[in-house]
Design an enzyme around this catalytic site. Structure first.
Site, PDB file in Angstrom:
ATOM      1  N   ASP A  93     -26.964  29.683 -34.827  1.00 51.22           N
ATOM      2  CA  ASP A  93     -26.471  29.153 -36.091  1.00 51.22           C
ATOM      3  C   ASP A  93     -27.682  28.970 -37.003  1.00 51.22           C
ATOM      4  O   ASP A  93     -28.741  28.504 -36.552  1.00 51.22           O
ATOM      5  CB  ASP A  93     -25.819  27.781 -35.888  1.00 51.22           C
ATOM      6  CG  ASP A  93     -24.444  27.864 -35.231  1.00 51.22           C
ATOM      7  OD1 ASP A  93     -24.039  28.961 -34.813  1.00 51.22           O
ATOM      8  OD2 ASP A  93     -23.789  26.815 -35.144  1.00 51.22           O
ATOM      9  N   HIS A 150     -29.214  32.408 -28.394  1.00 52.51           N
ATOM     10  CA  HIS A 150     -28.464  33.288 -27.502  1.00 52.51           C
ATOM     11  C   HIS A 150     -28.883  34.739 -27.692  1.00 52.51           C
ATOM     12  O   HIS A 150     -29.472  35.107 -28.717  1.00 52.51           O
ATOM     13  CB  HIS A 150     -26.965  33.124 -27.756  1.00 52.51           C
ATOM     14  CG  HIS A 150     -26.451  31.778 -27.371  1.00 52.51           C
ATOM     15  ND1 HIS A 150     -25.634  31.575 -26.271  1.00 52.51           N
ATOM     16  CD2 HIS A 150     -26.631  30.553 -27.925  1.00 52.51           C
ATOM     17  CE1 HIS A 150     -25.341  30.287 -26.170  1.00 52.51           C
ATOM     18  NE2 HIS A 150     -25.933  29.643 -27.166  1.00 52.51           N
ATOM     19  N   SER A 257     -36.234  25.272 -36.044  1.00 52.61           N
ATOM     20  CA  SER A 257     -37.270  26.269 -36.272  1.00 52.61           C
ATOM     21  C   SER A 257     -36.652  27.594 -36.682  1.00 52.61           C
ATOM     22  O   SER A 257     -35.629  27.631 -37.354  1.00 52.61           O
ATOM     23  CB  SER A 257     -38.160  26.420 -35.053  1.00 52.61           C
ATOM     24  OG  SER A 257     -39.359  27.076 -35.422  1.00 52.61           O
TER      25      SER A 257
END
Length: 294
Positions: A93, A150, A257
């Site tokens: 995200d 992911h 980050s």
């Protein structure tokens, strides 16, 4: 005026003792004093508008410390994968801060600022050559975002390299205001072999990002272990090999980050509707290769 605004926004990153501040945050984020951990969690929720509706555990009082809340898991099915095995999906995200073609070995950081693949990859020119004239995408994770990373494509881990460096903030203003930002910050370079060629997933540290972890190695940069570049290689099969399916968890940041993807040249096409600044969800399609190349 916008240039001056960006430079002023960069001052905390330039003036703060980056490593000391990050070590302090590392300790605070892991404190299990009930009053402290809850104050930190509630403060983040209020300040950043954190949405817990997709969290596996939506009750913020249950988390034992702030870092557990920050790296919380999502409920099953919250981030479905787009497309098929030839579709590259967003690893996290966040905000798509930059994407496009690698011009030779040069990537866009922000308007007027660039850096090279070799710089990003810790000076590994042979590895950088594998991505010459390829494609890249930079995804910024804000404090409000889900912070697990992911796999954007199924792959087998070839190598992991820790590159020491600075800890500048990686928000938009610093990306616009600090030269070669991503190639100067501490980072972890994970290289995978896929059916479409090499894939680099670069996890970039930042101010107050107190650790980076992977599912196969755990925490890779604890405080006091940031002094030297190191690299580990992994076998393609058998004992010690690491094979991760598209969408599988790769690792996480203990604070917000940036993730940078590097793709090889040949056949990849970006998905329609992408633009710099668009909000992404993990598993969203970024582009794909023709099935005949699989």
């Amino acid at each position: 005026m916008s240039w001056l605004t960006d430079q002023l926004a960069c001052l905390p990153s330039r003036l703060l003792p980056q490593q000391a501040a990050s070590r302090l945050v590392y300790q605070l984020a892991r404190s299990r004093r009930p009053w402290l951990k809850q104050a930190l969690i509630n403060g983040l929720i209020r300040a950043c508008g954190v949405d817990l509706s997709d969290a596996a555990e939506p009750d913020p009082r249950v988390y034992p410390d702030f870092v557990s809340f920050f790296t919380r898991a999502l409920r099953d099915g919250a981030r479905p994968l787009a497309g098929d095995e030839h579709t590259l999906v967003s690893p996290a995200d966040g905000t798509l801060s930059a994407f496009g073609s690698i011009a030779g070995d040069t990537l866009l950081q922000a308007k007027g600022r660039t850096f090279t693949a070799a710089e990003l990859l810790g000076g590994d020119f042979a590895l950088a050559d594998e991505f010459t004239d390829g494609s890249f995408a930079t995804v910024y994770l804000a404090p409000r975002d889900y912070h697990r990373v992911h796999m954007p494509l199924t792959g087998t881990l070839r190598s992991m390299t820790h590159v020491p460096g600075r800890l500048f903030s990686v928000q938009g203003a610093t990306a616009r205001g600090i030269d070669r930002l991503y190639a100067r910050n501490e980072r972890l370079v994970c290289v995978f072999d896929t059916v479409h060629g090499p894939l680099a997933v670069v996890l970039v540290g930042a101010l107050l990002v107190s650790s980076i972890s992977t599912v196969w190695a755990g925490e890779v940069n604890p405080p006091g272990a940031r002094a030297a570049l190191w690299r580990r290689t992994y076998p393609a099969a058998g004992e010690g090999s690491v094979h991760l399916a598209r969408g599988a968890e790769l690792g996480h940041f203990a604070m917000g980050s940036t993730v940078i993807l590097l793709l090889p040249p040949g056949g990849f096409a970006w998905a329609d509707g992408l633009y710099g600044g668009i909000r992404l969800r993990c598993g969203q399609a970024l582009g794909r290769w023709p099935a005949r190349n699989g």
